[in-house]
Design an enzyme around this catalytic site. Structure first.
Site, PDB file in Angstrom:
ATOM      1  N   SER A  35       0.861  -1.188   0.000  1.00 45.45           N
ATOM      2  CA  SER A  35       0.000   0.000   0.000  1.00 45.45           C
ATOM      3  C   SER A  35       0.894   1.234   0.000  1.00 45.45           C
ATOM      4  O   SER A  35       1.961   1.237   0.601  1.00 45.45           O
ATOM      5  CB  SER A  35      -0.849   0.017   1.259  1.00 45.45           C
ATOM      6  OG  SER A  35      -1.599  -1.151   1.307  1.00 45.45           O
ATOM      7  N   HIS A  66      -3.953  -6.325  -4.090  1.00 44.13           N
ATOM      8  CA  HIS A  66      -2.586  -6.673  -4.489  1.00 44.13           C
ATOM      9  C   HIS A  66      -2.648  -7.337  -5.859  1.00 44.13           C
ATOM     10  O   HIS A  66      -3.312  -8.345  -6.043  1.00 44.13           O
ATOM     11  CB  HIS A  66      -1.939  -7.620  -3.468  1.00 44.13           C
ATOM     12  CG  HIS A  66      -1.577  -6.949  -2.193  1.00 44.13           C
ATOM     13  ND1 HIS A  66      -0.315  -6.492  -1.924  1.00 44.13           N
ATOM     14  CD2 HIS A  66      -2.317  -6.639  -1.117  1.00 44.13           C
ATOM     15  CE1 HIS A  66      -0.296  -5.924  -0.726  1.00 44.13           C
ATOM     16  NE2 HIS A  66      -1.508  -6.010  -0.218  1.00 44.13           N
ATOM     17  N   HIS A  88       2.421 -12.533   1.720  1.00 44.79           N
ATOM     18  CA  HIS A  88       2.325 -12.409   3.175  1.00 44.79           C
ATOM     19  C   HIS A  88       2.392 -13.797   3.787  1.00 44.79           C
ATOM     20  O   HIS A  88       1.737 -14.728   3.284  1.00 44.79           O
ATOM     21  CB  HIS A  88       0.996 -11.772   3.579  1.00 44.79           C
ATOM     22  CG  HIS A  88       0.787 -10.380   3.054  1.00 44.79           C
ATOM     23  ND1 HIS A  88       0.191 -10.122   1.842  1.00 44.79           N
ATOM     24  CD2 HIS A  88       1.116  -9.176   3.585  1.00 44.79           C
ATOM     25  CE1 HIS A  88       0.154  -8.814   1.645  1.00 44.79           C
ATOM     26  NE2 HIS A  88       0.713  -8.217   2.680  1.00 44.79           N
ATOM     27  N   TYR A  90       0.805 -15.021   6.220  1.00 49.28           N
ATOM     28  CA  TYR A  90      -0.514 -15.577   6.561  1.00 49.28           C
ATOM     29  C   TYR A  90      -1.222 -16.172   5.338  1.00 49.28           C
ATOM     30  O   TYR A  90      -2.145 -16.958   5.468  1.00 49.28           O
ATOM     31  CB  TYR A  90      -1.410 -14.519   7.247  1.00 49.28           C
ATOM     32  CG  TYR A  90      -1.738 -13.312   6.395  1.00 49.28           C
ATOM     33  CD1 TYR A  90      -2.702 -13.366   5.392  1.00 49.28           C
ATOM     34  CD2 TYR A  90      -1.070 -12.107   6.592  1.00 49.28           C
ATOM     35  CE1 TYR A  90      -2.975 -12.267   4.603  1.00 49.28           C
ATOM     36  CE2 TYR A  90      -1.345 -10.996   5.813  1.00 49.28           C
ATOM     37  CZ  TYR A  90      -2.295 -11.090   4.814  1.00 49.28           C
ATOM     38  OH  TYR A  90      -2.560  -9.994   4.020  1.00 49.28           O
ATOM     39  N   GLU A  91      -0.788 -15.783   4.134  1.00 49.31           N
ATOM     40  CA  GLU A  91      -1.402 -16.336   2.919  1.00 49.31           C
ATOM     41  C   GLU A  91      -0.817 -17.689   2.577  1.00 49.31           C
ATOM     42  O   GLU A  91      -1.384 -18.434   1.775  1.00 49.31           O
ATOM     43  CB  GLU A  91      -1.102 -15.436   1.710  1.00 49.31           C
ATOM     44  CG  GLU A  91      -1.771 -14.117   1.663  1.00 49.31           C
ATOM     45  CD  GLU A  91      -1.269 -13.340   0.438  1.00 49.31           C
ATOM     46  OE1 GLU A  91      -1.958 -13.373  -0.594  1.00 49.31           O
ATOM     47  OE2 GLU A  91      -0.182 -12.721   0.519  1.00 49.31           O
ATOM     48  N   ALA A 119       1.176  -1.038   4.460  1.00 46.89           N
ATOM     49  CA  ALA A 119       0.136  -0.314   5.202  1.00 46.89           C
ATOM     50  C   ALA A 119       0.296  -0.675   6.664  1.00 46.89           C
ATOM     51  O   ALA A 119       0.640  -1.817   6.983  1.00 46.89           O
ATOM     52  CB  ALA A 119      -1.245  -0.746   4.724  1.00 46.89           C
ATOM     53  N   MET A 220       1.685  -6.266   8.852  1.00 51.28           N
ATOM     54  CA  MET A 220       1.770  -7.725   8.647  1.00 51.28           C
ATOM     55  C   MET A 220       2.778  -8.110   7.570  1.00 51.28           C
ATOM     56  O   MET A 220       2.624  -9.157   6.936  1.00 51.28           O
ATOM     57  CB  MET A 220       0.401  -8.274   8.241  1.00 51.28           C
ATOM     58  CG  MET A 220      -0.722  -7.945   9.194  1.00 51.28           C
ATOM     59  SD  MET A 220      -2.303  -8.510   8.543  1.00 51.28           S
ATOM     60  CE  MET A 220      -3.445  -7.598   9.571  1.00 51.28           C
ATOM     61  N   SER A 221       3.762  -7.261   7.331  1.00 51.32           N
ATOM     62  CA  SER A 221       4.690  -7.608   6.241  1.00 51.32           C
ATOM     63  C   SER A 221       6.072  -7.009   6.477  1.00 51.32           C
ATOM     64  O   SER A 221       6.399  -6.565   7.577  1.00 51.32           O
ATOM     65  CB  SER A 221       4.131  -7.108   4.903  1.00 51.32           C
ATOM     66  OG  SER A 221       4.167  -5.700   4.862  1.00 51.32           O
ATOM     67  N   ASN A 244      -4.671   3.665   9.515  1.00 48.92           N
ATOM     68  CA  ASN A 244      -5.629   3.732  10.625  1.00 48.92           C
ATOM     69  C   ASN A 244      -4.833   3.959  11.895  1.00 48.92           C
ATOM     70  O   ASN A 244      -3.628   3.736  11.923  1.00 48.92           O
ATOM     71  CB  ASN A 244      -6.445   2.431  10.734  1.00 48.92           C
ATOM     72  CG  ASN A 244      -5.526   1.236  10.842  1.00 48.92           C
ATOM     73  OD1 ASN A 244      -5.110   0.876  11.924  1.00 48.92           O
ATOM     74  ND2 ASN A 244      -5.174   0.639   9.714  1.00 48.92           N
TER      75      ASN A 244
END
Ligand code: ADE
Length: 286
Positions: A35, A66, A88, A90-91, A119, A220-221, A244
């Site tokens: 991001s 993405h 990522h 988690y993917e 992000a 997360m990355s 955020n």
């Protein structure tokens, strides 16, 4: 393709060069567009775009927003390889070797500098939505509990087994980028990024923990990619787009949604891309 096998990756890096039809120019700079850098590829001159599904061993990104392309092209007077979309953990079942494979491939193609964006949620109350935060250091939570991409790897051709993570985010690059951003009128901060595995966002208590650990933002990355890049001796630069601001107050929860994250990303990306193109223009040729 076994992403921990040196010969497999050499083969794959040559295959990518051949699919791209590259003969003389080899990329010097590697960019992972998370991001905040959605528009960067649009600025590349003479782009060669290769979708991930044309590349053996490349998993398809499953995260909305993405894209999943490898792009070669000129940016800021330098030949670059740009990853539009990343892997990522988690993917991919926390398969760190797979998730960092593009970084190793980039290095094999000649890349000496890695630039990454992500992000993140602001933890430090000085950060506002839409700010950019240059990473001055990181806390790699999965790495601390055994999910380091260097675990299980024992091939000196990738670098040392015990890798120093001091100055992981190159000080000179950070200073240069900071000054450029200020001149550019970008709301820029510097801070420590904490990577969680996700894909869930943090509870309020977890955000408080991150703050106590010294984190300014959470995401997360990036950390796994930078760790592998450092093992290979690349200099690294990364920044977070604050999409955020996490609440530290249990009685005042602040909800986050992925669509909000994408929306802020779209708004800032144009300016951030221009900034990074200028940074590349200002880099020494080493
Ligand atoms: N990515 C964007 N915002 C995030 C947050 N608050 N936590 C983790 N990852 C994020």
């Amino acid at each position: 393709i076994n992403p921990n096998n040196y010969n497999d990756l050499i083969w794959l890096s040559k295959r990518i060069i051949s699919i791209a039809g590259i003969k003389n120019d080899f990329p010097q700079i590697g960019i992972i567009c998370g991001s905040g850098l959605n528009n960067l590829a649009d600025r590349m001159e003479k782009p060669i775009i290769i979708p991930f599904d044309k590349l053996p061993g490349f998993p398809l990104p499953s995260v909305i927003g993405h894209k999943g392309n490898v792009i070669f092209g000129w940016l800021g007077g330098k030949y670059c390889i740009c990853l539009q979309g990343r892997f990522h953990p988690y993917e991919h079942n926390m398969d760190m070797a797979l998730c960092t494979m593009p970084v190793r491939l980039m290095a094999m193609m000649g890349v000496k500098t890695l630039i990454a964006s992500n992000a993140a949620g602001g933890v430090n109350s000085d950060l506002n939505i839409g700010d950019l935060m240059i990473l001055k250091d990181h806390i790699f939570m999965p790495g601390l509990i055994g999910f380091s991409p260097l675990v299980g790897l024992n091939d000196p051709r990738f670098g040392n087994r015990f890798v120093s993570m001091q100055n992981a985010y190159d000080q000179k690059l950070r200073q240069k980028a900071f000054v450029l951003a200020k001149n550019f009128g970008i709301s820029i901060k510097e801070g420590v990024y904490l990577m969680n595995a996700g894909p869930h966002y943090e509870t309020t208590a977890e955000v408080s923990l991150a703050a106590k650990l010294g984190a300014d933002a959470v995401g997360m990355s990036t950390c796994h990619e930078v760790m592998v890049a450092r093992q290979l001796g690349l200099r690294c630069f990364a920044f977070s787009l604050i999409t955020n601001c996490s609440s530290l107050d249990l009685d005042n929860p602040m909800d986050i949604s992925h669509s909000d994250v994408l929306e802020i990303g779209r708004k800032i990306s144009e300016k951030a891309s221009e900034w990074i193109a200028q940074l590349i223009d200002n880099l020494d040729n080493d």
